[in-house]
Design an enzyme around this catalytic site. Structure first.
Site, PDB file in Angstrom:
ATOM      1  N   THR A  51       1.044  -4.491   4.257  1.00 44.90           N
ATOM      2  CA  THR A  51       1.580  -4.725   5.590  1.00 44.90           C
ATOM      3  C   THR A  51       1.060  -6.203   5.904  1.00 44.90           C
ATOM      4  O   THR A  51       0.959  -7.023   6.936  1.00 44.90           O
ATOM      5  CB  THR A  51       0.413  -3.800   6.270  1.00 44.90           C
ATOM      6  OG1 THR A  51      -1.066  -3.439   5.674  1.00 44.90           O
ATOM      7  CG2 THR A  51       0.928  -1.832   6.316  1.00 44.90           C
ATOM      8  N   ASP A  52      -0.181  -6.650   4.905  1.00 41.87           N
ATOM      9  CA  ASP A  52      -0.717  -7.902   4.852  1.00 41.87           C
ATOM     10  C   ASP A  52       0.727  -8.964   5.433  1.00 41.87           C
ATOM     11  O   ASP A  52      -0.134  -9.981   6.693  1.00 41.87           O
ATOM     12  CB  ASP A  52      -1.360  -8.049   4.394  1.00 41.87           C
ATOM     13  CG  ASP A  52      -2.733  -7.180   3.539  1.00 41.87           C
ATOM     14  OD1 ASP A  52      -3.129  -7.194   5.062  1.00 41.87           O
ATOM     15  OD2 ASP A  52      -3.372  -7.219   2.809  1.00 41.87           O
TER      16      ASP A  52
ATOM     17  N   LYS B  65       0.530  -7.458  13.039  1.00 42.99           N
ATOM     18  CA  LYS B  65      -0.340  -6.736  13.041  1.00 42.99           C
ATOM     19  C   LYS B  65      -1.657  -6.827  13.093  1.00 42.99           C
ATOM     20  O   LYS B  65      -1.836  -8.036  13.493  1.00 42.99           O
ATOM     21  CB  LYS B  65      -0.539  -6.862  11.415  1.00 42.99           C
ATOM     22  CG  LYS B  65      -1.270  -5.828  10.846  1.00 42.99           C
ATOM     23  CD  LYS B  65      -1.773  -6.412   8.738  1.00 42.99           C
ATOM     24  CE  LYS B  65      -2.680  -4.527   8.749  1.00 42.99           C
ATOM     25  NZ  LYS B  65      -3.240  -4.517   7.100  1.00 42.99           N
TER      26      LYS B  65
ATOM     27  N   THR C 245       0.949  -1.028  -0.331  1.00 41.64           N
ATOM     28  CA  THR C 245       0.056   0.028  -0.187  1.00 41.64           C
ATOM     29  C   THR C 245       0.703   1.091  -0.012  1.00 41.64           C
ATOM     30  O   THR C 245       0.655   2.499  -0.405  1.00 41.64           O
ATOM     31  CB  THR C 245      -1.065  -0.549   1.207  1.00 41.64           C
ATOM     32  OG1 THR C 245      -1.680  -0.897   0.939  1.00 41.64           O
ATOM     33  CG2 THR C 245      -1.500   1.401   0.877  1.00 41.64           C
TER      34      THR C 245
ATOM     35  N   TYR D  69      -7.830   0.721  -3.395  1.00 42.19           N
ATOM     36  CA  TYR D  69      -7.088   1.131  -4.940  1.00 42.19           C
ATOM     37  C   TYR D  69      -5.939  -0.535  -4.676  1.00 42.19           C
ATOM     38  O   TYR D  69      -6.286  -1.045  -4.372  1.00 42.19           O
ATOM     39  CB  TYR D  69      -5.735   1.958  -3.288  1.00 42.19           C
ATOM     40  CG  TYR D  69      -5.983   1.721  -2.297  1.00 42.19           C
ATOM     41  CD1 TYR D  69      -3.921   0.760  -2.125  1.00 42.19           C
ATOM     42  CD2 TYR D  69      -6.288   1.136  -1.031  1.00 42.19           C
ATOM     43  CE1 TYR D  69      -4.362   0.032  -1.311  1.00 42.19           C
ATOM     44  CE2 TYR D  69      -5.706   0.297   0.149  1.00 42.19           C
ATOM     45  CZ  TYR D  69      -4.506  -0.246   0.166  1.00 42.19           C
ATOM     46  OH  TYR D  69      -4.501  -1.240   0.906  1.00 42.19           O
TER      47      TYR D  69
ATOM     48  N   GLU E 109       1.488 -32.269  29.728  1.00 45.04           N
ATOM     49  CA  GLU E 109       1.405 -34.059  29.612  1.00 45.04           C
ATOM     50  C   GLU E 109      -0.125 -33.980  28.869  1.00 45.04           C
ATOM     51  O   GLU E 109      -0.014 -35.298  28.737  1.00 45.04           O
ATOM     52  CB  GLU E 109       1.165 -33.921  30.945  1.00 45.04           C
ATOM     53  CG  GLU E 109       2.948 -34.072  31.129  1.00 45.04           C
ATOM     54  CD  GLU E 109       3.915 -34.738  29.989  1.00 45.04           C
ATOM     55  OE1 GLU E 109       3.736 -35.025  29.455  1.00 45.04           O
ATOM     56  OE2 GLU E 109       5.105 -34.088  29.350  1.00 45.04           O
TER      57      GLU E 109
END
Ligand code: ASP
Length: 336
Positions: free
Chosen positions: A101-102, A174, A22, A35, A293
Site C-alpha cells: 500500500t505504501d 493513501k 502486506t 511482519y 504571477e
C-alpha cells in the site's frame, strides 16, 4: 500468452498479477505489526479467499514478491507491457494487481497512463498481514476480482479497490498509516462502492487515461529520471542542484500553494537555464496549483494542478519521453 481453460464457463477470466506487499505478508499470529511483507505466493494468497472461484476463473502470475517500497520502474514496465500484451487475448476479461500500500497510488497512476486497454485493471493491497486477526486482504482481493469481472468497470482506467471503496488511479491517495480504510480521493470522491461482489459507480474521471493517453512505453527499458525536492523552512537550495545533476526534471513539493523561499527561486532559475523543467506541486495533499504571477515572475515553473508530488513525477517523466519543451510539458500537465 496465457492458455485460458475456463473451469466454469460463463464466468469471466481474470488475471491476477502479484507483486507482494502486506497482503502477502506474514508475521506473529493475530498481530498487525512486525511482519514481513511479500512472503506468500499468489496461489496461497488466492486460496485464502473463500468463494473467489465462484465469481471468476482466476489465473495468477507472480511478477515480484517485494515490499512496495522496493517496486521499481522495471516492475512498472513489466506490468504495463504484460497487461498490454495479454489484453489482446479475447478470452481474458480483466486484471487485478496485488501490491503493497505504501506506493500503490504511484503504480496505479503509472498504469492509468500507460495501459492500452479498456478492460478493467484493478489494484489492491492490505493494511494487515495475512496472519493478523481480521486480515483485510481477502475481502479486498475478492472485491477486486469482482470489480475486474464486471461490465460496469470497462473504461474507468486503472482503479484501486480498498475497504469497500473504488478509486481512480489518478486521484487516489493513501491517507492513513495503519487503519484499514487507508485510501481516499479526498475532494474528488470515490468512483463508487463495492458491496460484497457488486460494484456501484457514481463518478468517472474525465482526465485522459489508458486508450486515450498519449504515452506509449512499448520498446522503452527505462524512463527519464525525475526527482522530487521537498521544501521546508530553511531548506538548503543546493538540494536542487544535487537533484538536477542526476535528473532530467525536478518536481518541487512546495509549501501551501506550491511555494518556496527566494533562495530556492534563484536556484530554480539556474535549473531552468540549464534546460531542466521544474514542476511546482504542493506538500498539502489537496487543492490546485496554478501558474502564479508572484511566484513565476522570474521563473517558468510548470504547475502540477491537482497532482501530488509523486504523481507529478510520473507525469513529468512520461512527458519527457515526448518532449523537452517547457510549454509542451505545461500543456500536458493542464490536460492530464
Ligand atoms: N510496507 C508495505 C508495502 O507497501 C505496506 C503495505 O503493503 O501495507 O509493501
Amino acid at each position: 500468452m496465457i492458455t485460458i481453460n475456463p473451469k466454469k464457463p460463463g464466468l469471466k477470466n481474470i488475471i491476477i498479477l502479484a507483486t507482494g506487499g502486506t497482503i502477502a505478508g506474514t508475521g506473529e499470529e493475530g498481530k498487525t505489526t512486525n511482519y514481513q511483507a511479500g512472503n506468500l505466493d499468489i496461489d496461497t494468497l488466492v486460496s485464502s479467499v473463500s468463494n473467489i472461484d465462484k465469481i471468476a476463473n482466476i489465473y495468477g502470475e507472480q511478477i515480484a514478491n517485494v515490499d512496495s517500497n522496493d517496486i521499481t520502474i522495471d516492475h512498472w514496465l513489466t506490468l504495463a507491457n504484460k497487461i498490454n500484451e495479454l489484453s489482446k487475448q479475447d478470452d481474458i476479461d480483466g486484471f487485478v494487481i496485488t501490491h503493497g500500500t505504501d506506493t500503490l497510488e504511484e503504480t496505479a497512476y503509472f498504469l492509468d497512463l500507460t495501459v492500452k486497454t479498456n478492460k478493467p485493471v484493478v489494484i489492491t493491497g492490505a493494511m494487515r498481514p495475512s496472519t493478523a486477526t481480521s486480515a483485510d486482504g481477502p475481502l479486498n482481493l475478492y472485491q477486486s476480482v469482482a470489480l475486474a469481472a464486471s461490465e460496469l468497470s470497462i473504461g474507468h482506467g486503472c482503479m484501486v479497490v480498498f475497504s469497500d471503496g473504488i478509486y481512480s488511479g489518478r486521484n487516489v491517495q493513501k491517507v492513513n498509516t495503519f487503519k484499514t480504510n487507508a485510501f481516499n480521493s479526498i475532494e474528488f470522491g470515490c468512483l463508487g462502492y463495492m458491496r460484497d461482489n457488486v460494484p456501484y459507480f457514481f463518478n468517472k474521471s474525465i482526465k485522459p487515461h489508458t486508450v486515450d493517453s498519449q504515452f506509449d512505453i512499448s520498446g522503452l527499458n527505462k524512463l527519464p529520471v525525475v526527482s522530487i525536492a521537498y521544501f521546508n523552512i530553511d531548506a538548503d537550495p543546493l538540494i536542487l542542484d544535487y537533484l538536477a545533476e542526476r535528473s532530467e526534471g525536478v518536481v518541487i513539493a512546495g509549501a501551501g500553494s506550491g511555494t518556496f523561499s527566494s533562495n530556492w527561486l534563484n536556484e530554480i532559475k539556474n535549473l531552468e537555464e540549464k534546460g531542466i523543467p521544474v514542476v511546482r506541486s504542493s506538500r498539502i495533499g489537496s487543492g490546485i496549483i496554478l501558474r502564479d504571477e508572484t511566484m513565476d515572475r522570474y521563473i517558468n515553473c510548470i504547475p502540477s494542478y491537482t497532482l501530488s508530488p509523486p504523481k507529478a513525477r510520473i507525469l513529468l517523466s512520461l512527458a519527457l519521453t515526448k518532449t523537452k519543451d517547457f510549454s509542451e510539458i505545461g500543456k500536458i500537465f493542464s490536460e492530464y
